[in-house]
Design an enzyme around this catalytic site. Structure first.
Site, short mmCIF file in Angstrom:
data_model
loop_
_atom_site.label_atom_id
_atom_site.label_comp_id
_atom_site.label_asym_id
_atom_site.label_seq_id
_atom_site.Cartn_x
_atom_site.Cartn_y
_atom_site.Cartn_z
N PHE A 378 1.00 -1.18 -0.08
CA PHE A 378 -0.10 -0.04 -0.02
C PHE A 378 0.72 1.19 -0.06
O PHE A 378 0.32 2.32 0.69
CB PHE A 378 -1.12 -0.02 1.19
CG PHE A 378 -1.48 -1.39 1.50
CD1 PHE A 378 -2.18 -1.93 0.44
CD2 PHE A 378 -1.59 -1.95 2.86
CE1 PHE A 378 -3.17 -3.31 0.45
CE2 PHE A 378 -2.29 -3.11 2.93
CZ PHE A 378 -2.71 -3.70 1.68
N CYS A 379 1.94 1.27 -0.51
CA CYS A 379 2.72 2.46 -0.81
C CYS A 379 3.25 3.05 0.51
O CYS A 379 3.48 4.06 0.79
CB CYS A 379 2.30 3.49 -1.59
SG CYS A 379 2.25 3.08 -3.31
#
Length: 445
Positions: A378-379
């Site tokens: 998720f970055c």
């Protein structure tokens, strides 16, 4: 034949019932059935509000380049673009000009890279390792004007976050200092103590930038009320997926900085030997602006009034509680959390399932149940890796929004329970870097 409208015709529609643009045909399953799409990927990109689509339909017949055109359409578009800026300023509770400026950018990543190139030279930046990469990394870019970058470890509690920030800011060398913090985690949904962090930062003479990308789709945010100095957001997470975002906040650093991009629009005068740059906000909006993106973002802001957001939050909180309780009852499901199950959060749940890799779980949910989730880190790699249970390399994230229904929640819970009990019904193999059903009888294009 197009009817000629006055400039006022491009005002955003009056806020009405929140609804999203969606296909009525459903999505195909590998079984040959079609079902209503259960979208649990709002935290990545939210679908378009119908009010946003209506605003774009009204603006498109008059679309033209803004600010320097003498023609009617250019003037209409310029009026729409600048009114969009005022709508966003109201939505974010910006302080009156000239204290605050609203600069249109491409999104949160762009906004924070702009700020990284606008802080005073050598500015100390303090940031938590729990931040999204959009907040974590811009300060290290070769073009950043930041000096020392202090990364704080994951705090064990909101109180620990405030104490850690206070200590780091107190130890910062003399000179400009900036604290960068999220308002709501894109991994866990947990809400951060922004006002407390602003208070301790200001007590140490520092400024605060808030990444509100995951917060403002769910709850109101105000620069003036929180005391934050800057805020960044993305239109594509705020039901306005047309390539626009905003950096809003204190004008002085932005005004003193070299333009983010060199080119037309940012310039007041160019001679053989010199360039005179424009003042804000044009100074950092070189090139032909994304007029339709600004109109779309403003329409979303005008629709999501504080009263509307409060009603949506009440509904979403009930759905979130139902989802978390349902997942908690399934053996082997573990929710990721930084500060515990009882901490206040927006509609985001990340979880793992023992014995089921995240990528396989996400692929099966889509192909066999018509459910869209996100899998990965998720970055926010440092945060997610720290929260993952042993034996898991990635997690699944389910995020809620305007179009989420009780049926969607129950279907997701039931699907996870079914997959835990029986496993996927289809075979899956790597296809262009992602797992896909083999064979795949769906027409997904």
């Amino acid at each position: 034949m197009t009817t000629v409208h006055h400039i006022h015709s491009l005002r955003s529609p009056e806020p009405a019932e929140c609804s999203i643009v969606t296909a009525d045909t459903g999505v195909p399953l590998v079984t040959g059935e079609r079902v209503d799409y259960a979208n649990f990927d709002y935290a990545a990109s939210a679908p378009c509000l119908t009010s946003v689509a209506d605003a774009l339909s009204a603006a498109l017949p008059y679309y033209a380049s803004v600010h320097r055109g003498a023609g009617h359409h250019s003037q209409v578009s310029t009026d729409a673009y600048e009114r969009a800026r005022r709508s966003v300023a109201r939505f974010l509770g910006a302080r009156a000009e000239p204290a605050d400026a609203v600069v249109f950018v491409r999104g949160t990543t762009d906004a924070l890279n702009l700020l990284a190139r606008s802080v005073p030279e050598g500015c100390t930046v303090v940031v938590f390792e729990s931040e999204h990469h959009a907040s974590l990394l811009p300060w290290q870019h070769p073009s950043s004007r930041a000096g020392r970058v202090v990364r704080l470890p994951l705090p064990e509690s909101p109180e620990a976050a405030v104490a850690s920030a206070r200590a780091a800011l107190a130890e910062a060398p003399d000179g400009p200092t900036l604290l960068c913090v999220t308002a709501a985690s894109n991994v866990t949904g947990e809400i951060w103590p922004v006002e407390d962090l602003v208070r301790v930062a200001h007590a140490e003479g520092a400024r605060v930038v808030v990444d509100a990308a995951q917060y403002v789709p769910h709850l109101p945010f105000s620069l003036a009320a929180t005391g934050a100095d800057y805020v960044a957001l993305s239109g594509h997470k705020l039901y306005a997926p047309f390539g626009s975002g905003v950096l809003a906040g204190r004008a002085d650093w932005l005004r003193a900085a070299t333009p983010y991009l060199y080119g037309g629009g940012a310039t007041g005068l160019v001679t053989e030997h010199d360039v005179r740059w424009n003042d804000l906000p044009a100074r950092h909006e070189a090139g032909s602006p994304n007029v339709l993106g600004a109109v779309a973002l403003a329409a979303a802001c005008d629709t999501l009034t504080p009263a509307t957001q409060e009603l949506l939050h009440i509904r979403e909180s009930a759905l979130l509680e139902r989802l978390r309780a349902g997942l908690a009852d399934i053996d082997g499901v573990r929710e990721l959390s930084l500060w515990g199950a009882d901490h206040t959060r927006v509609g985001i749940v990340s979880f793992t399932v023992d014995g089921l890799p995240a990528e396989l779980l996400a692929a099966a949910l889509s192909a066999e149940y018509g459910i869209g989730v996100r899998d990965g880190l998720f970055c926010a790699h440092p945060l997610t890796r720290r929260l993952l249970p042993e034996g898991h390399a990635q997690a699944v994230r389910a995020s809620l929004g305007v179009g989420t229904t009780t049926e969607h929640v129950d279907r997701l819970v039931g699907a996870v329970a079914d997959l835990v009990a029986h496993g996927p019904r289809w075979e899956y193999a790597d296809c262009d870097g992602r797992l896909a059903p083999v064979p795949d009888p769906r027409n997904v294009l």
